[in-house]
Design a protein around this motif. Structure first.
Motif, PDB file in Angstrom:
ATOM      1  N   PRO A  13       0.802  -1.232   0.000  1.00 43.41           N
ATOM      2  CA  PRO A  13       0.000   0.000   0.000  1.00 43.41           C
ATOM      3  C   PRO A  13       0.834   1.280   0.000  1.00 43.41           C
ATOM      4  CG  PRO A  13      -0.817  -1.568   1.634  1.00 43.41           C
ATOM      5  CD  PRO A  13       0.523  -2.048   1.188  1.00 43.41           C
ATOM      6  N   LEU A  72       3.622   1.736  -1.824  1.00 41.64           N
ATOM      7  CA  LEU A  72       4.344   1.925  -3.080  1.00 41.64           C
ATOM      8  C   LEU A  72       3.904   3.174  -3.860  1.00 41.64           C
ATOM      9  CD1 LEU A  72       4.773  -1.736  -4.380  1.00 41.64           C
ATOM     10  CD2 LEU A  72       6.424  -0.273  -3.202  1.00 41.64           C
ATOM     11  N   PRO A  73       2.588   3.478  -3.939  1.00 39.71           N
ATOM     12  CA  PRO A  73       2.208   4.721  -4.637  1.00 39.71           C
ATOM     13  C   PRO A  73       2.822   5.963  -3.997  1.00 39.71           C
ATOM     14  CG  PRO A  73       0.301   3.292  -4.378  1.00 39.71           C
ATOM     15  CD  PRO A  73       1.402   2.689  -3.561  1.00 39.71           C
ATOM     16  N   LEU A  74       2.844   6.015  -2.665  1.00 32.25           N
ATOM     17  CA  LEU A  74       3.430   7.162  -1.974  1.00 32.25           C
ATOM     18  C   LEU A  74       4.918   7.272  -2.293  1.00 32.25           C
ATOM     19  CD1 LEU A  74       2.784   8.246   1.680  1.00 32.25           C
ATOM     20  CD2 LEU A  74       5.122   8.039   0.850  1.00 32.25           C
ATOM     21  N   GLY A  81       6.473   6.046  -4.859  1.00 31.83           N
ATOM     22  CA  GLY A  81       6.637   6.372  -6.275  1.00 31.83           C
ATOM     23  C   GLY A  81       6.503   7.858  -6.537  1.00 31.83           C
ATOM     24  N   VAL A  82       5.486   8.472  -5.942  1.00 29.15           N
ATOM     25  CA  VAL A  82       5.310   9.921  -6.084  1.00 29.15           C
ATOM     26  C   VAL A  82       6.502  10.656  -5.482  1.00 29.15           C
ATOM     27  CG1 VAL A  82       3.913  11.898  -5.353  1.00 29.15           C
ATOM     28  CG2 VAL A  82       2.799   9.828  -6.174  1.00 29.15           C
ATOM     29  N   TRP A  83       6.965  10.182  -4.327  1.00 28.61           N
ATOM     30  CA  TRP A  83       8.080  10.835  -3.653  1.00 28.61           C
ATOM     31  C   TRP A  83       9.351  10.800  -4.504  1.00 28.61           C
ATOM     32  CZ3 TRP A  83       9.652  14.369  -0.759  1.00 28.61           C
ATOM     33  CH2 TRP A  83      10.916  14.353  -0.180  1.00 28.61           C
ATOM     34  N   SER A  93      -3.380  11.833   1.412  1.00 27.91           N
ATOM     35  CA  SER A  93      -3.973  11.181   0.242  1.00 27.91           C
ATOM     36  C   SER A  93      -3.405   9.792  -0.042  1.00 27.91           C
ATOM     37  CB  SER A  93      -3.786  12.059  -0.993  1.00 27.91           C
ATOM     38  OG  SER A  93      -2.414  12.307  -1.232  1.00 27.91           O
ATOM     39  N   LEU A  94      -2.123   9.551   0.285  1.00 30.14           N
ATOM     40  CA  LEU A  94      -1.490   8.297  -0.125  1.00 30.14           C
ATOM     41  C   LEU A  94      -1.035   7.404   1.032  1.00 30.14           C
ATOM     42  CD1 LEU A  94       0.675   9.517  -3.160  1.00 30.14           C
ATOM     43  CD2 LEU A  94      -1.505   8.297  -3.196  1.00 30.14           C
ATOM     44  N   THR A 151       8.290   4.332   6.885  1.00 31.98           N
ATOM     45  CA  THR A 151       8.005   5.092   5.665  1.00 31.98           C
ATOM     46  C   THR A 151       8.858   6.351   5.598  1.00 31.98           C
ATOM     47  OG1 THR A 151       5.714   4.304   5.662  1.00 31.98           O
ATOM     48  CG2 THR A 151       6.201   6.263   4.345  1.00 31.98           C
TER      49      THR A 151
END
Length: 225
Positions: free
Chosen positions: A5, A7-9, A11-13, A158-159, A172
């Motif tokens: 869960p 990974l999207p955060l 990736g954006v970072w 959001s992420l 994280t």
């Protein structure tokens, strides 16, 4: 809780931290104009600043700032003044007489005479105070942009999965800081390559004028309208 869960955060970072900005410029300048070690120390300062903003965003300081808007405005003005002052100091130093030539050793710890933070005219020595100055320049450059607090607040809201426990939040945060330090250290290593440093030294005055102008412009964008 698994990593999936998050990974999207992350990736954006990765995309955000690799985008050019004041942090990139300060590491690039210390590396190309000084040494790889100088760049890494500046990178450590940048990552320290990122950690401050990320912890604040992770634990809801964004809500406090939104409630007391004058806090955000004050931080924004202070950040704008720092970036403008740094840019002006860089331009003034570039317009003065060129400093003595650097050594060709890529990992030399000698920094240029105008590589200090806003009081940039003071020569940087190779001992503790000079090294601290490089770290401090990276830290203050990052902290000069209070928009980072808003960004981290929005990113985590959001992420970051709901009900993420404290341990996973710490993990994280550690992963984000590791990504940032790895990226800026890579920038320092590449910018400190002999062929880049030689090119920088040949074009030092023009590049410093450009860098100073960019810092002034970035600072001007932070001034509240």
């Amino acid at each position: 809780m698994s990593w999936l869960p998050l990974l999207p955060l992350l990736g954006v970072w990765i995309l955000v931290v690799m985008s050019p900005g004041p942090d990139f410029l300060i590491v690039l300048r210390y590396s190309a104009g000084g040494s790889r070690r100088s760049g890494v120390r500046a990178a450590a300062g940048v990552v320290t600043g990122i950690g401050v903003w990320a912890v604040a965003g992770l634990f809801g300081v964004t809500v406090l700032v939104q409630r007391f808007e004058w806090l955000y405005t004050t931080a924004r003005v202070a950040g704008a003044l720092f970036l403008v002052a740094f840019g002006v100091a860089t331009i003034r130093a570039a317009r003065r007489q060129s400093p003595p030539a650097y050594s060709d050793t890529a990992d030399s710890d000698t920094a240029s005479a105008d590589d200090a933070a806003p009081a940039a005219a003071t020569p940087v020595n190779t001992h503790g105070p000079g090294r601290l100055r490089e770290w401090r320049a990276g830290l203050l450059t990052n902290l000069a942009n209070p928009k980072a607090l808003v960004f981290f607040g929005a990113l985590f809201a959001s992420l970051l999965p709901h009900r993420t426990d404290l341990v996973m939040r710490a993990v994280t945060l550690g992963a984000m800081l590791a990504v940032a330090f790895a990226w800026f250290s890579a920038v320092a290593f590449l910018a400190g390559s002999p062929w880049i440093t030689r090119g920088y030294r040949r074009l030092k005055k023009r590049l410093d004028l450009l860098t100073g102008g960019l810092f002034v412009g970035m600072g001007a964008l932070l001034i509240p309208r």
